[in-house]
Design a protein around this motif. Structure first.
Motif, PDB file in Angstrom:
ATOM      1  N   LEU A  10      23.652  43.297  23.450  1.00  5.38           N
ATOM      2  CA  LEU A  10      22.433  42.608  23.050  1.00  5.38           C
ATOM      3  C   LEU A  10      22.615  41.969  21.670  1.00  5.38           C
ATOM      4  N   ASN A  40      11.978  41.369  18.123  1.00  8.57           N
ATOM      5  CA  ASN A  40      12.989  40.663  18.906  1.00  8.57           C
ATOM      6  C   ASN A  40      12.824  40.981  20.389  1.00  8.57           C
ATOM      7  N   ALA A  79      14.371  40.119  24.534  1.00  8.89           N
ATOM      8  CA  ALA A  79      15.422  39.586  25.391  1.00  8.89           C
ATOM      9  C   ALA A  79      14.989  39.717  26.843  1.00  8.89           C
ATOM     10  N   LEU A 129      21.939  38.608  30.640  1.00  5.80           N
ATOM     11  CA  LEU A 129      21.075  38.238  29.523  1.00  5.80           C
ATOM     12  C   LEU A 129      20.684  36.775  29.673  1.00  5.80           C
ATOM     13  N   TRP A 171      17.615  35.067  28.107  1.00  2.00           N
ATOM     14  CA  TRP A 171      17.019  34.384  26.973  1.00  2.00           C
ATOM     15  C   TRP A 171      16.675  35.407  25.900  1.00  2.00           C
ATOM     16  N   THR A 172      16.487  34.919  24.681  1.00  4.84           N
ATOM     17  CA  THR A 172      16.045  35.752  23.561  1.00  4.84           C
ATOM     18  C   THR A 172      14.961  35.006  22.800  1.00  4.84           C
ATOM     19  N   GLN A 181       7.729  33.953  27.574  1.00  2.25           N
ATOM     20  CA  GLN A 181       8.718  33.944  26.496  1.00  2.25           C
ATOM     21  C   GLN A 181       8.132  33.528  25.147  1.00  2.25           C
TER      22      GLN A 181
END
Length: 468
Positions: free
Chosen positions: A193, A220, A222, A230, A232-233, A278
């Motif tokens: 991560l 944060n 994810a 993974l 998106w962040t 998001q």
């Protein structure tokens, strides 16, 4: 002598035309001479009699062995003018399904020891004119005992934070910055991560898993696929110095339990995740330990079907005793009390909701306690197990639970399941003479009833999958 007859071209075409007229007269206007087939399925629909060409179970026409809980698929290939195909479980005479469209199929769930033994399934093809044909397939069901370990993994990781949620392909876990995709056989694929994870939750609306962390006032996030990729962040500059304890998701709302970095008091906050899941915007927060010097802790949290949020709260009031509450927050942050107790020996820490009933876990007088409440907070039943019920998760009307043994007495951990009447379905004691007890990090259960249990055991993490 040459016996070949010679026909003039004019006579040949005249004969061909007369033959075409004769054929059309026999067939009737608009009729088709030959075998009629369905344009959509390619099946023979012209014959009045129907036929069962093949019947398969999980793709095989031979007897199969089923040794773990699964959805069993029955498929019939047929011919003729079919009205429907009926599928039966002949062991108890149950009609599983009547399918009227190709592909003709039905499903049966093997999910417990009661299903064990030789089981016969039948498909009966029924034609539009009443003709029938049938056939059978068999399966040998050899499911393990409920609560038996499926597999156990010892991981050489000793993180500050860890967690787990189940997904259709197995489970997704994290240990600080390490992200692991666990398959149903216990294999793990690791990824790193971009931040240190502290909480994890499954988003039922998108099918994604969300991992969350907090660092220097930033929150944060994810997004992770069910296969562990993974995707998106995102970062929210909230200006809060917090240590995350857990989170749950319902639609656009994300609820998070944390402790303030300055004084260690618990805080509950809810975030709007936007239309795409998001974009994060704080909606409201509650700080139930801000007044006074009493010790206050919040347990794990859960959404109810009506959208309200349930939160167990414990307060040590010193000379004034203790207070245990189950709080309910509406969507705007309005708070009410569902259950309250001032019993000195009680300490609530975990909650789950199954089919409208509330299950509360914690400890009472040195023993683990598991209570079942109705929607109004009235206690319907109560049981004791282990030294503390520290993990609960809803499972098909009941709950699965984890209850560590704090003092070494021959077992380190109990795991089990309670049904919707508060009756114990199964319980298993896990023993490891090399360590003194295990600390529950996370427990979750998938749609088939397989439990995944993550603990801190000795000098590392221990991950178990348990049969339903």
């Amino acid at each position: 002598m040459n016996n070949t007859s010679i026909i003039s071209p004019t006579l040949f075409f005249a004969l061909a035309a007369s033959m075409a007229v004769a054929v059309a007269g026999c067939a009737g206007e608009g009729e088709f001479i030959g075998e009629e087939t369905s344009e959509e399925t390619g099946e023979d629909t012209g014959s009045e009699d129907v036929s069962l060409i093949s019947l398969t179970i999980n793709g095989s026409s031979e007897r199969v062995v089923i040794d773990e809980a699964m959805v069993v698929s029955l498929q019939a290939e047929v011919s003729g003018a079919v009205e429907r195909v009926d599928f039966f479980d002949l062991e108890d005479g149950t009609l599983l399904a009547s399918d009227m469209e190709s592909p003709y199929e039905a499903f049966w769930i093997a999910d417990g020891e009661d299903d064990n033994g030789l089981r016969t399934f039948e498909a009966v093809v029924v034609g539009v004119e009443g003709s029938e044909d049938s056939g059978t397939v068999r399966a040998e069901i050899e499911l393990p005992g409920a609560g038996d370990p499926r597999w156990t993994l010892d991981l050489p990781l000793l993180p500050k934070h860890s967690g787990l949620v189940t997904v259709p392909s197995g489970a997704i876990m994290f240990a600080d910055e390490m992200l692991g995709a666990v398959d149903t056989d216990g294999g793990i694929t690791w990824e790193v991560l971009p931040f240190e994870g502290q909480a994890i939750a499954f988003d039922g609306s998108s099918g994604e898993v969300l991992v969350m962390g907090a660092d220097d006032g930033d929150l944060n996030f994810a997004g992770v696929s069910s296969s562990g990729e993974l995707r998106w962040t995102s970062t929210l500059d909230a200006g809060w110095t917090v240590d995350l304890e857990g989170m749950v998701i319902r639609g656009r709302r994300m609820a998070v339990v944390a402790t303030w970095g300055g004084n260690g008091n618990p805080v509950l906050f809810v975030i709007d995740r936007g239309d795409n899941g998001q974009v994060f915007e704080p909606l409201w927060f509650s700080d139930p330990g801000e007044n006074g010097d009493e010790e206050t802790t919040l347990g794990n949290i859960v959404f109810r079907e009506d959208g309200s949020l349930l939160v167990p709260l414990f307060q040590d009031l010193g000379a004034d005793g203790v207070s245990n509450k189950l709080l309910a927050y509406d969507e705007a942050g309005g708070m009410s009390t569902v259950y309250e107790s001032t019993d000195l020996g009680l300490r609530l820490s975990t909650v789950a909701v199954a089919d409208g009933q509330v299950f509360l876990g914690g400890e009472e007088d040195g023993k683990g306690v598991l209570m079942r409440l109705d929607a109004d907070g009235e206690v319907l039943s109560s049981a004791t197990v282990g030294d503390e019920v520290s993990g609960l998760r809803a499972d098909r009307g009941g709950v699965v639970f984890a209850a560590p043994i704090i003092q070494p007495i021959g077992a380190d951990l109990f795991a089990g399941r309670v049904d919707d009447l508060g009756e114990l379905d199964w319980v298993n004691a896990f023993v490891d003479n090399e360590i003194e007890g295990e600390v529950v990090s996370a427990i979750d259960v998938n749609d088939l009833g397989y439990t995944y249990l993550l603990t801190l055991a000795g000098e590392g993490l221990r991950l178990r999958s348990i049969h339903p």
